[in-house]
Design a protein around this motif. Structure first.
Motif, PDB file in Angstrom:
ATOM      1  N   TRP A 203       0.803  -1.353  -0.046  1.00  0.00           N
ATOM      2  CA  TRP A 203      -0.079  -0.001   0.158  1.00  0.00           C
ATOM      3  C   TRP A 203       0.908   1.187   0.152  1.00  0.00           C
ATOM      4  N   GLY A 204       1.157   1.725  -1.318  1.00  0.00           N
ATOM      5  CA  GLY A 204       2.151   2.885  -1.208  1.00  0.00           C
ATOM      6  C   GLY A 204       1.265   4.442  -1.465  1.00  0.00           C
ATOM      7  N   HIS A 205       1.940   5.260  -1.589  1.00  0.00           N
ATOM      8  CA  HIS A 205       1.300   6.748  -1.873  1.00  0.00           C
ATOM      9  C   HIS A 205       0.784   6.776  -3.493  1.00  0.00           C
ATOM     10  N   GLY A 206      -0.261   6.654  -3.552  1.00  0.00           N
ATOM     11  CA  GLY A 206      -1.009   6.705  -4.964  1.00  0.00           C
ATOM     12  C   GLY A 206      -1.155   5.552  -5.912  1.00  0.00           C
ATOM     13  N   THR A 207      -0.552   4.374  -5.101  1.00  0.00           N
ATOM     14  CA  THR A 207      -0.354   3.173  -6.068  1.00  0.00           C
ATOM     15  C   THR A 207      -0.559   2.062  -5.114  1.00  0.00           C
ATOM     16  N   TYR A 208      -1.224   1.243  -5.395  1.00  0.00           N
ATOM     17  CA  TYR A 208      -1.472  -0.360  -4.892  1.00  0.00           C
ATOM     18  C   TYR A 208      -0.738  -1.358  -5.681  1.00  0.00           C
ATOM     19  N   THR A 209       0.155  -2.010  -5.126  1.00  0.00           N
ATOM     20  CA  THR A 209       0.796  -3.062  -6.030  1.00  0.00           C
ATOM     21  C   THR A 209       0.879  -4.467  -5.072  1.00  0.00           C
ATOM     22  N   GLY A 210       1.198  -5.406  -5.754  1.00  0.00           N
ATOM     23  CA  GLY A 210       1.437  -6.671  -5.358  1.00  0.00           C
ATOM     24  C   GLY A 210       1.519  -7.896  -6.222  1.00  0.00           C
ATOM     25  N   GLY A 211       1.177  -9.178  -5.701  1.00  0.00           N
ATOM     26  CA  GLY A 211       1.108 -10.264  -6.578  1.00  0.00           C
ATOM     27  C   GLY A 211       1.397 -11.407  -5.839  1.00  0.00           C
ATOM     28  N   ALA A 212       1.410 -12.629  -6.499  1.00  0.00           N
ATOM     29  CA  ALA A 212       1.402 -13.861  -5.728  1.00  0.00           C
ATOM     30  C   ALA A 212       2.143 -14.984  -7.033  1.00  0.00           C
ATOM     31  N   TRP A 242       9.555   2.562 -17.371  1.00  0.00           N
ATOM     32  CA  TRP A 242       9.112   3.429 -16.416  1.00  0.00           C
ATOM     33  C   TRP A 242       8.666   2.567 -14.998  1.00  0.00           C
ATOM     34  N   VAL A 243       7.891   1.403 -15.106  1.00  0.00           N
ATOM     35  CA  VAL A 243       7.569   0.631 -14.063  1.00  0.00           C
ATOM     36  C   VAL A 243       8.731   0.279 -13.379  1.00  0.00           C
ATOM     37  N   ARG A 244       9.735  -0.204 -14.064  1.00  0.00           N
ATOM     38  CA  ARG A 244      10.986  -0.781 -13.535  1.00  0.00           C
ATOM     39  C   ARG A 244      11.657   0.369 -12.802  1.00  0.00           C
ATOM     40  N   GLU A 245      11.578   1.493 -13.137  1.00  0.00           N
ATOM     41  CA  GLU A 245      12.174   2.775 -12.259  1.00  0.00           C
ATOM     42  C   GLU A 245      11.095   2.895 -11.082  1.00  0.00           C
ATOM     43  N   TYR A 246      10.035   3.224 -11.232  1.00  0.00           N
ATOM     44  CA  TYR A 246       9.066   3.491 -10.263  1.00  0.00           C
ATOM     45  C   TYR A 246       9.058   2.672  -8.919  1.00  0.00           C
ATOM     46  N   TYR A 247       8.951   1.395  -9.223  1.00  0.00           N
ATOM     47  CA  TYR A 247       8.573   0.163  -8.294  1.00  0.00           C
ATOM     48  C   TYR A 247      10.324  -0.390  -7.946  1.00  0.00           C
ATOM     49  N   SER A 248      11.366   0.180  -8.293  1.00  0.00           N
ATOM     50  CA  SER A 248      12.755  -0.274  -7.968  1.00  0.00           C
ATOM     51  C   SER A 248      13.095  -0.440  -6.444  1.00  0.00           C
ATOM     52  N   ASN A 249      12.552   0.588  -5.675  1.00  0.00           N
ATOM     53  CA  ASN A 249      12.740   0.412  -4.358  1.00  0.00           C
ATOM     54  C   ASN A 249      11.731  -0.008  -3.432  1.00  0.00           C
ATOM     55  N   PHE A 250      10.795  -0.638  -3.884  1.00  0.00           N
ATOM     56  CA  PHE A 250       9.670  -1.509  -3.323  1.00  0.00           C
ATOM     57  C   PHE A 250      10.136  -2.975  -2.644  1.00  0.00           C
ATOM     58  N   PRO A 251       9.280  -3.402  -1.791  1.00  0.00           N
ATOM     59  CA  PRO A 251      10.045  -4.332  -1.192  1.00  0.00           C
ATOM     60  C   PRO A 251       9.758  -5.689  -2.315  1.00  0.00           C
ATOM     61  N   ALA A 257      10.583  -9.285  -9.712  1.00  0.00           N
ATOM     62  CA  ALA A 257       9.599  -9.845 -10.809  1.00  0.00           C
ATOM     63  C   ALA A 257       9.581  -8.898 -11.957  1.00  0.00           C
ATOM     64  N   ILE A 258       9.452  -7.534 -11.535  1.00  0.00           N
ATOM     65  CA  ILE A 258       9.536  -6.251 -12.833  1.00  0.00           C
ATOM     66  C   ILE A 258      10.627  -6.448 -13.696  1.00  0.00           C
TER      67      ILE A 258
END
Length: 403
Positions: A203-212, A242-251, A257-258
Motif C-alpha cells: 500500500w503505497g502513496h497513490g499506488t497499490y501493487t502486489g502479486g503472488a 518506467w515501471v521498473r524505475e518507479y517500483y525499484s525500491n519497493f519490497p 518480478a518487474i
C-alpha cells in the motif's frame, strides 16, 4: 432433486470463469446449457487470479477444488506491506481459513483455471460468438456479431463488465470509471524461497501493487497507477522501463518480478465498476458475475462473487417452479451479499489509491494497529456467508451461519 427447467433451452452468453462455472453447475444438476463465447478460441492468455476461500468452497461443491489447487499455488499466507517493507498485516491462512473451512487461498493463471473448467464440461461451448444485443426479454433473441441469431428460452448474461446482455435488463446503466489505470503481468523469474507461497499487497502513496506466485517459477504482478502517473508515450518498452524505475525500491519480490518483464508483458486496463442495479433479471434474461455486479479489484472478490453466482443460479433454476421464481430466488440470495462486497471494494480502493500523503500515512498506521481479533472476525464472517444455496459451511458453533 427436481429438475424444473430441463425442458428449457438455456444459453449462457460469455464463456469466462462465470459462464463456465455456471454451465458446470447446471450440467451437474441435469441441465444442458449452451455456452457462447466471444473469443475465436481459448488460449492461455491473460494474467493471474487469487481464489479466496469462498471461491474454493464453491469449487469443492462442484468437485474440482483439488484439481484447481494442484494447478495453482496454495498460499501459506498473505501480507499487506508498506513501501519500506514493514508488515502492516499478515494473514496466516492456517489460522482462520484452513482451520475453520479447510481451504486457504490459491493463486493460479486464469488460462489454467479456464482449462480446468472447460475439461469438466460435456455441454457445447461455441467460440467466435460475440453477442451484440438481446431483443425482447420475454421471448428473447440473441444477435451475434457474425450475423447469426438464436432464440433460447432462458438467457444467462455472463459477458463481463461491458455486458451487452445487461442492456436488455438495465439499459440505462453506465459503467463508472476511476482516474486510474490497472497494470497486470505474468512473468517467469526465480523467486527466493520465502516468497514461493506468499501473496502480498504493498500500500503505497497513490499506488497499490502486489502479486503472488502462480507456479514454481511464475509470478503474477498487479498495480494501480493514477492516470497522471502514466508515461506520456504509449510505447510498451517505455512503459516497462518506467515501471521498473518507479517500483525499484519497493519490497521484494516486486523489483525482481518487474526486472524480468518483457516489453509486451504488461496488460493495461482502466479501473471501472458497475453501479448498483435495480434488478438482475427481466423476463427470461438474467445477469451473473461482472455483468450484474462488476466491482473494483481491491477486495480480491470479483471472480469469487461470480463463482458464487453460478451455484446459486443453477440451484434456483433446478428447484423453483419456473424461471421467474428462480430468478427472484437467485437475486434475493445474491444481491445483498455481492452489493456489500462491492461497497467494500470501493472503500478499499479509496484507501489503496489515495493521493493525499497525510491520508496515505494515516491509512498505513491505522491498518497496522487493527486488532488481530477484528481482522480474524472479518475474514471468518466473509467466508461463513458464502452462497452455497443448499447448506451452511464451517464450524456453526463458532461462526454462526447467517444465510
Amino acid at each position: 432433486m427436481e429438475h424444473t427447467a430441463d425442458s428449457n433451452d438455456i444459453a449462457i452468453i460469455g464463456g469466462g470463469i462465470c459462464g463456465l462455472t455456471t454451465a458446470i453447475a447446471l450440467e451437474q444438476r441435469g441441465l444442458s446449457p449452451t455456452v457462447y463465447e466471444a473469443a475465436s478460441e481459448y488460449r492461455p492468455v491473460g494474467a493471474g487470479i487469487l481464489l479466496q476461500t469462498n471461491a474454493l468452497l464453491v469449487f469443492e461443491r462442484l468437485g474440482i477444488a483439488d484439481r484447481i489447487q494442484s494447478a495453482g499455488v496454495v498460499l501459506d499466507d498473505t501480507r499487506i506491506l508498506s513501501p519500506s517493507g514493514r508488515v502492516l498485516q499478515r494473514f496466516d491462512l492456517d489460522d482462520v481459513e484452513r482451520t475453520y473451512f479447510d481451504y486457504g487461498y490459491v493463486a493460479i493463471h486464469r488460462g489454467d483455471l479456464q482449462r480446468i473448467l472447460l475439461d469438466e464440461l460435456d455441454v457445447e461451448v461455441r467460440t467466435g460468438k460475440a453477442c451484440t444485443a438481446v431483443d425482447d426479454t420475454d421471448s428473447p433473441t440473441v444477435r451475434f456479431e457474425d450475423g447469426t441469431r438464436i432464440h433460447p428460452d432462458i438467457i444467462i448474461g455472463a459477458d463481463g463488465i461491458n455486458s451487452n446482455v445487461r442492456d436488455a435488463v438495465a439499459p440505462e446503466t453506465e459503467i463508472q470509471a476511476r482516474d486510474t489505470a490497472v497494470y497486470r503481468a505474468v512473468t517467469t523469474c526465480d523467486l527466493p524461497g520465502q516468497y514461493q507461497s506468499t501473496g502480498l499487497e504493498v500500500w503505497g502513496h497513490g499506488t497499490y501493487t502486489g502479486g503472488a506466485p502462480i507456479g514454481s517459477d511464475r509470478f503474477y504482478w498487479f498495480a494501480t497507477v493514477p492516470n497522471r502517473f502514466e508515461p506520456a508515450t504509449s510505447n510498451r518498452q517505455n512503459r516497462t522501463d518506467w515501471v521498473r524505475e518507479y517500483y525499484s525500491n519497493f519490497p521484494e519480490p516486486i523489483p525482481t518480478a518487474i526486472e524480468s518483464f518483457g516489453s509486451d508483458d504488461i496488460i493495461t486496463t482502466g479501473l471501472t465498476d458497475v453501479p448498483k442495479l435495480e434488478q438482475w433479471y427481466r423476463g427470461s434474461v438474467v445477469l451473473a458475475g461482472d455483468a450484474a455486479h462488476g466491482m473494483l479489484p481491491f477486495a480480491g472478490q470479483g471472480a469469487a462473487q461470480a463463482i458464487e453466482d453460478a451455484v446459486a443460479l443453477a440451484t434456483a433454476l433446478t428447484t423453483r417452479a419456473d424461471p421467474t421464481a428462480a430468478f427472484e430466488t437467485y437475486e434475493r440470495e445474491r444481491k445483498q451479499r455481492a452489493g456489500r462486497i462491492r461497497t467494500e471494494s470501493r472503500w478499499l480502493g479509496s484507501l489503496g489509491t489515495t493521493q493525499s500523503y497525510f491520508a496515505y500515512r494515516a491509512r498505513n498506521v491505522g491498518v497496522n494497529l487493527l486488532p488481530d481479533s477484528v481482522v480474524r472476525y472479518v475474514r471468518r464472517n466473509r467466508i461463513t456467508n458464502t452462497s452455497l444455496s443448499e447448506k451452511p459451511i464451517g464450524d456453526s458453533t463458532s461462526v454462526p451461519w447467517s444465510g
